[in-house]
Design an enzyme around this catalytic site. Structure first.
Site, PDB file in Angstrom:
ATOM      1  N   ARG A  42      18.515  -2.918  34.988  1.00  0.00           N
ATOM      2  CA  ARG A  42      17.981  -4.240  35.339  1.00  0.00           C
ATOM      3  C   ARG A  42      18.844  -4.984  36.356  1.00  0.00           C
ATOM      4  O   ARG A  42      18.922  -6.210  36.323  1.00  0.00           O
ATOM      5  CB  ARG A  42      17.789  -5.106  34.088  1.00  0.00           C
ATOM      6  CG  ARG A  42      16.716  -4.590  33.128  1.00  0.00           C
ATOM      7  CD  ARG A  42      15.344  -4.928  33.679  1.00  0.00           C
ATOM      8  NE  ARG A  42      14.284  -4.397  32.822  1.00  0.00           N
ATOM      9  CZ  ARG A  42      13.720  -5.090  31.828  1.00  0.00           C
ATOM     10  NH1 ARG A  42      14.113  -6.312  31.572  1.00  0.00           N
ATOM     11  NH2 ARG A  42      12.764  -4.551  31.129  1.00  0.00           N
ATOM     12  N   ARG A  46      15.793 -10.952  37.495  1.00  0.00           N
ATOM     13  CA  ARG A  46      15.883 -12.410  37.417  1.00  0.00           C
ATOM     14  C   ARG A  46      17.283 -12.988  37.481  1.00  0.00           C
ATOM     15  O   ARG A  46      17.435 -14.177  37.684  1.00  0.00           O
ATOM     16  CB  ARG A  46      15.165 -12.899  36.154  1.00  0.00           C
ATOM     17  CG  ARG A  46      13.656 -12.823  36.312  1.00  0.00           C
ATOM     18  CD  ARG A  46      12.959 -13.109  35.010  1.00  0.00           C
ATOM     19  NE  ARG A  46      13.255 -12.055  34.050  1.00  0.00           N
ATOM     20  CZ  ARG A  46      12.777 -12.026  32.809  1.00  0.00           C
ATOM     21  NH1 ARG A  46      12.013 -12.997  32.378  1.00  0.00           N
ATOM     22  NH2 ARG A  46      13.063 -11.025  32.009  1.00  0.00           N
ATOM     23  N   ARG A  55       9.850 -13.099  44.554  1.00  0.00           N
ATOM     24  CA  ARG A  55       8.823 -12.868  43.535  1.00  0.00           C
ATOM     25  C   ARG A  55       7.917 -14.086  43.308  1.00  0.00           C
ATOM     26  O   ARG A  55       6.896 -13.970  42.637  1.00  0.00           O
ATOM     27  CB  ARG A  55       9.485 -12.487  42.196  1.00  0.00           C
ATOM     28  CG  ARG A  55       9.800 -11.009  41.987  1.00  0.00           C
ATOM     29  CD  ARG A  55       8.538 -10.190  41.734  1.00  0.00           C
ATOM     30  NE  ARG A  55       7.592 -10.865  40.854  1.00  0.00           N
ATOM     31  CZ  ARG A  55       7.700 -10.950  39.528  1.00  0.00           C
ATOM     32  NH1 ARG A  55       8.686 -10.355  38.921  1.00  0.00           N
ATOM     33  NH2 ARG A  55       6.809 -11.617  38.824  1.00  0.00           N
ATOM     34  N   ASP A  91       8.188  -0.657  36.708  1.00  0.00           N
ATOM     35  CA  ASP A  91       8.258  -0.913  35.266  1.00  0.00           C
ATOM     36  C   ASP A  91       7.740   0.314  34.529  1.00  0.00           C
ATOM     37  O   ASP A  91       6.954   1.087  35.082  1.00  0.00           O
ATOM     38  CB  ASP A  91       7.445  -2.145  34.876  1.00  0.00           C
ATOM     39  CG  ASP A  91       7.805  -2.597  33.460  1.00  0.00           C
ATOM     40  OD1 ASP A  91       8.821  -3.281  33.296  1.00  0.00           O
ATOM     41  OD2 ASP A  91       7.100  -2.203  32.513  1.00  0.00           O
ATOM     42  N   TYR A 166       4.248   0.359  22.869  1.00  0.00           N
ATOM     43  CA  TYR A 166       3.463  -0.720  23.497  1.00  0.00           C
ATOM     44  C   TYR A 166       1.960  -0.455  23.377  1.00  0.00           C
ATOM     45  O   TYR A 166       1.180  -1.363  23.105  1.00  0.00           O
ATOM     46  CB  TYR A 166       3.847  -0.880  24.970  1.00  0.00           C
ATOM     47  CG  TYR A 166       5.200  -1.527  25.151  1.00  0.00           C
ATOM     48  CD1 TYR A 166       5.392  -2.874  24.843  1.00  0.00           C
ATOM     49  CD2 TYR A 166       6.294  -0.801  25.604  1.00  0.00           C
ATOM     50  CE1 TYR A 166       6.638  -3.477  24.987  1.00  0.00           C
ATOM     51  CE2 TYR A 166       7.539  -1.401  25.753  1.00  0.00           C
ATOM     52  CZ  TYR A 166       7.703  -2.729  25.438  1.00  0.00           C
ATOM     53  OH  TYR A 166       8.931  -3.328  25.582  1.00  0.00           O
TER      54      TYR A 166
END
Ligand code: CP3
Length: 359
Positions: A42, A46, A55, A91, A166
């Protein structure tokens, strides 16, 4: 087959000599290194203001489908932190979206699946992935490898269990109760589901390697929810199928999960060249659990970066001391960079590891 040729024989893989001689690939191959290589799970994301800026107003999944944007975001942490590898910006759910599964990534939540996959009839929705389904990935990696020069690019995918968690739960879960209900109650359906996901995952990794990724990481982030016996019986065969499918390319295969201290040996056995370790098990103990013939990656607790400079340096030295006897060590965090992390703390950490380990 030469080292530069793909098993399909169609595309030469783009790995240049400079990339093959990089500290990152040397460490993965357990060869002597000029310094311990560093990258962060990561690292693109962010924590970086320049990421938040590009973004702005673009949903996560859409941003993964824009090659120029993917290229820019992947390069941002390389420019800023002097890390030894780039990780492709995408992702784990991108290949599922690409075959038509109705899912979205909700900010602050994660992947959410509109209609969860829970029955044999639902399996039919998991069709094979073709390179054409993810042509934007091929295009982005082509752009990236040109920009990256001697910096290696890591491709990645979600492992069958983590993807299944998921798909079956319909979103993030702490207990995986619906997934485990199928795993224990309908083992035939479970095995078929994981096998389908293994094929999709393998196809997604092949696209990335053929386009120029020179290492791949399989994220089984949530495998730590399983006992070793359940992992070995119900999950490992599918992950092993993925590793086997890309073995012929000769690129290092990294296998990572969170809370997987009891599974480290099995995760190596599944077919990894490098085993990722979270912060719960020191690297010398992890090496005993994994056994010889594999490099390790990790494992500074990502929350340490919120502490003082002195504390970061102390904890970094502890990681490096525990790694001193390893056959190969790639420095990383024990899980992804947290969004509130001070980017300057990451830059300092890279420099610190490089300085302490320079040979
Ligand atoms: O820099 C990198 O590591 C490459 C990019 C990357 C992303 N996701 C981008 C992303 C990678 C390697 C992933 C893998 C991923 N995605 C995993 C395995 C790694 C891990 O953390 O264990 C998992 C479990 C996912 C699923 C997922 N996608 C989650 C849990 C989230 C976070 C939700 C949130 O908002 O907190 C995502 C979204 C996501 N993937 C973001 C990024 C940068 C945040 C979305 C945004 O920036 O708007």
């Amino acid at each position: 087959m030469s080292a530069n040729e793909s098993p399909s024989g169609k595309h030469p893989t783009a790995t240049s000599e400079a990339v093959r001689d990089s500290a990152f690939l040397k460490a993965c191959r357990r060869e002597p290194v000029p310094h311990t290589p560093v990258w962060f799970m990561r690292q693109a994301g962010r924590s970086l203001p320049e990421y938040r800026k590009v973004r702005e107003g673009i949903p996560m999944l859409e941003s993964c489908m824009r090659p120029e944007l993917v290229t820019e975001i992947t390069l941002q942490p390389v420019r800023r932190h002097n890390v030894d590898a780039a990780i492709f910006f995408s992702d784990i759910v991108v290949p599922l979206k690409a075959i038509g599964i109705d899912l979205d990534i909700k900010p602050g939540v994660g992947p959410v699946v509109e209609n969860p996959v829970r029955t044999r009839a639902d399996l039919a929705r998991l069709r094979d992935l073709t390179p054409e389904d993810v042509s934007y990935v091929t295009e982005a990696i082509g752009l990236l490898t040109r920009e990256l020069g001697a910096t290696p690019l890591i491709g990645f995918a979600g492992a069958p269990f983590t993807l299944a968690s998921y798909l079956v739960e319909g979103g993030p879960s702490r207990t995986y109760e619906n997934a485990k209900a199928i795993m224990y109650g309908d083992p035939g359906l479970w095995a078929d589901l994981l096998d389908r996901l293994a094929d999709i995952t393998a196809a997604f990794l092949k696209v990335q390697i053929e386009a120029g990724a020179c290492a791949v990481q399989l994220f089984d982030s949530w495998a730590g929810a399983l006992s070793p016996a359940d992992y070995r019986h119900s999950v490992m065969p599918a992950s092993a199928k993925v590793f086997q499918a890309v073995a012929g390319y000769g690129v290092p295969r990294i296998h990572f999960g969170v809370g997987t201290g009891e599974l480290l040996g099995l995760m190596g056995e599944a077919g990894a060249d490098v085993v990722g370790v979270d912060w719960r098990v020191p690297l010398d103990e992890a090496a005993r659990r994994v056994g010889p013939g594999k490099a390790l990656q990790g494992n500074l607790d990502p929350t340490v970066l919120f502490s003082t400079r002195e504390a970061v340096e102390t904890k970094t030295r502890e990681v490096l001391d525990a790694a001193a006897g390893l056959e190969g060590h790639v420095f990383n965090l024990g899980h992804g960079v947290m969004p509130a992390t001070d980017p300057d703390a990451l830059t300092r950490l890279v420099d610190h590891v490089h300085t302490l380990t320079a040979r």
